[in-house]
Design a protein around this motif. Structure first.
Motif, short mmCIF file in Angstrom:
data_model
loop_
_atom_site.label_atom_id
_atom_site.label_comp_id
_atom_site.label_asym_id
_atom_site.label_seq_id
_atom_site.Cartn_x
_atom_site.Cartn_y
_atom_site.Cartn_z
N LEU A 29 38.74 30.97 -20.41
CA LEU A 29 37.31 31.23 -20.33
C LEU A 29 36.59 29.89 -20.40
O LEU A 29 37.11 28.92 -20.97
CB LEU A 29 36.89 32.15 -21.46
N PRO A 30 35.39 29.79 -19.82
CA PRO A 30 34.68 28.51 -19.79
C PRO A 30 34.57 27.87 -21.18
O PRO A 30 34.23 28.53 -22.16
CB PRO A 30 33.30 28.88 -19.26
N PHE A 31 34.88 26.56 -21.21
CA PHE A 31 34.65 25.78 -22.42
C PHE A 31 34.29 24.36 -22.04
O PHE A 31 34.52 23.92 -20.91
CB PHE A 31 35.85 25.82 -23.38
N GLY A 32 33.69 23.65 -22.99
CA GLY A 32 33.27 22.28 -22.75
C GLY A 32 33.97 21.31 -23.68
O GLY A 32 34.45 21.68 -24.75
N LEU A 33 34.00 20.06 -23.24
CA LEU A 33 34.62 18.97 -24.00
C LEU A 33 33.74 17.74 -23.85
O LEU A 33 33.23 17.47 -22.76
CB LEU A 33 36.01 18.69 -23.42
N THR A 34 33.56 17.01 -24.94
CA THR A 34 32.86 15.73 -24.88
C THR A 34 33.71 14.66 -25.55
O THR A 34 34.47 14.95 -26.48
CB THR A 34 31.49 15.78 -25.60
N LEU A 35 33.58 13.43 -25.05
CA LEU A 35 34.18 12.25 -25.67
C LEU A 35 33.08 11.20 -25.79
O LEU A 35 32.16 11.16 -24.97
CB LEU A 35 35.33 11.68 -24.83
N ASP A 36 33.20 10.33 -26.79
CA ASP A 36 32.21 9.27 -26.93
C ASP A 36 32.50 8.16 -25.90
O ASP A 36 33.52 8.22 -25.19
CB ASP A 36 32.17 8.75 -28.37
#
Length: 136
Positions: A29-36
């Protein structure tokens, strides 16, 4: 970390997280990821946790809204949006990755069932799933 390295690291983390979910649940299912900007501090957002009865579209919208809020708060070097995509009888893991300078949308077709699902070679999709959100 240069843009190419940041893009590669974000893609790797997003793909691995997607594969874990694919093996565990049979879909992503849709998910998000962030990195600095240094490629550290990966943070994931799984909207299904807060919206257990939401549709795929609602989960996608919630993920996009979360990524936009994260970008606005600063300190984000790269983002990824990950989800299962289906077309007819074919399924694939869609991974959209963006840095401030570039964006990429890949679809990894998969076959098999349950934990035996395996990814095929990625195909570059035209355009992006959404956005761009981070890159200009």
């Amino acid at each position: 970390m240069n843009d190419e390295e940041l893009m590669a690291k974000t893609l790797h983390v997003a793909k691995e997280a997607g594969m874990l979910l694919l093996h565990k649940h049979g879909t992503v299912l849709p998910f998000g990821l962030t990195l600095d900007p240094a490629g550290d501090n990966p943070r994931t957002y799984f909207p299904r946790d807060q919206l257990p009865r939401a549709s795929w579209d609602e989960l996608l919208d919630a993920t996009i809204a979360h990524l936009e809020r994260s970008i606005d708060s600063g300190g984000i070097g790269a983002i990824a949006l990950v989800t299962t995509l289906e077309s007819g009888s074919e399924s694939g893991l869609g991974v959209q990755v963006e840095t401030r300078d570039s964006s990429l949308f890949l679809v990894y077709p998969y076959k098999g069932t349950g934990q035996s699902k395996s990814l095929g070679e990625p195909q570059t999709a035209e355009g992006l799933l959404v956005g761009p959100l981070l890159s200009s």
